[in-house]
Write a protein that holds these residues in place. Structure first.
Motif, PDB file in Angstrom:
ATOM      1  N   GLY A   1       0.982  -1.041   0.060  1.00 10.62           N
ATOM      2  CA  GLY A   1       0.123   0.169   0.092  1.00 10.62           C
ATOM      3  C   GLY A   1       0.931   1.183   0.116  1.00 10.62           C
ATOM      4  N   PHE A   2       1.889   1.198   0.731  1.00  7.30           N
ATOM      5  CA  PHE A   2       2.775   2.396   0.855  1.00  7.30           C
ATOM      6  C   PHE A   2       3.621   2.634  -0.272  1.00  7.30           C
ATOM      7  N   ARG A   3       3.901   1.334  -1.141  1.00 11.00           N
ATOM      8  CA  ARG A   3       4.470   1.568  -2.031  1.00 11.00           C
ATOM      9  C   ARG A   3       3.627   2.313  -3.395  1.00 11.00           C
ATOM     10  N   SER A   4       2.463   1.987  -3.325  1.00  7.26           N
ATOM     11  CA  SER A   4       1.824   2.369  -4.510  1.00  7.26           C
ATOM     12  C   SER A   4       0.950   3.760  -4.341  1.00  7.26           C
ATOM     13  N   MET A   5       1.599   4.384  -3.232  1.00  6.14           N
ATOM     14  CA  MET A   5       1.070   5.984  -2.685  1.00  6.14           C
ATOM     15  C   MET A   5       1.618   6.718  -3.477  1.00  6.14           C
ATOM     16  N   THR A   6       0.912   7.757  -3.854  1.00  2.34           N
ATOM     17  CA  THR A   6       1.446   9.055  -4.572  1.00  2.34           C
ATOM     18  C   THR A   6       1.351  10.331  -3.516  1.00  2.34           C
ATOM     19  N   LEU A   7       0.036  10.636  -3.486  1.00  4.53           N
ATOM     20  CA  LEU A   7      -0.450  11.701  -2.708  1.00  4.53           C
ATOM     21  C   LEU A   7       0.071  11.431  -1.174  1.00  4.53           C
TER      22      LEU A   7
END
Length: 73
Positions: A16-22
């Motif tokens: 989940g943290f890897r795919s975060m942008t904002l």
């Protein structure tokens, strides 16, 4: 069994943290705010009243402050 659950939870948050942008930007803002609240404010607004006192002196100081604040709210 418990280890598999912990590993699954770890992978869930890691992915989940890897795919975060904002979200990364928001987490950086949160961490900066926490740093300001706990480090900067502590330095300037909370002086170390008990620094350099023995255990008995600390106990007396805290006890007297609690009593005084209870009497004069």
């Amino acid at each position: 069994m418990i280890r598999q659950g912990i590993i699954g939870i770890w992978r869930f948050y890691r992915d989940g943290f890897r795919s975060m942008t904002l979200g990364r930007t928001l987490w950086v803002v949160i961490l900066i705010k926490l740093f300001i609240m706990f480090f900067i404010l502590k330095l300037f607004f909370f002086p170390p009243f008990l620094k350099g006192k023995s255990t008995e002196e600390k106990e007396d100081y805290v006890g007297n402050e609690l009593i005084e604040r209870a009497i004069h709210p």
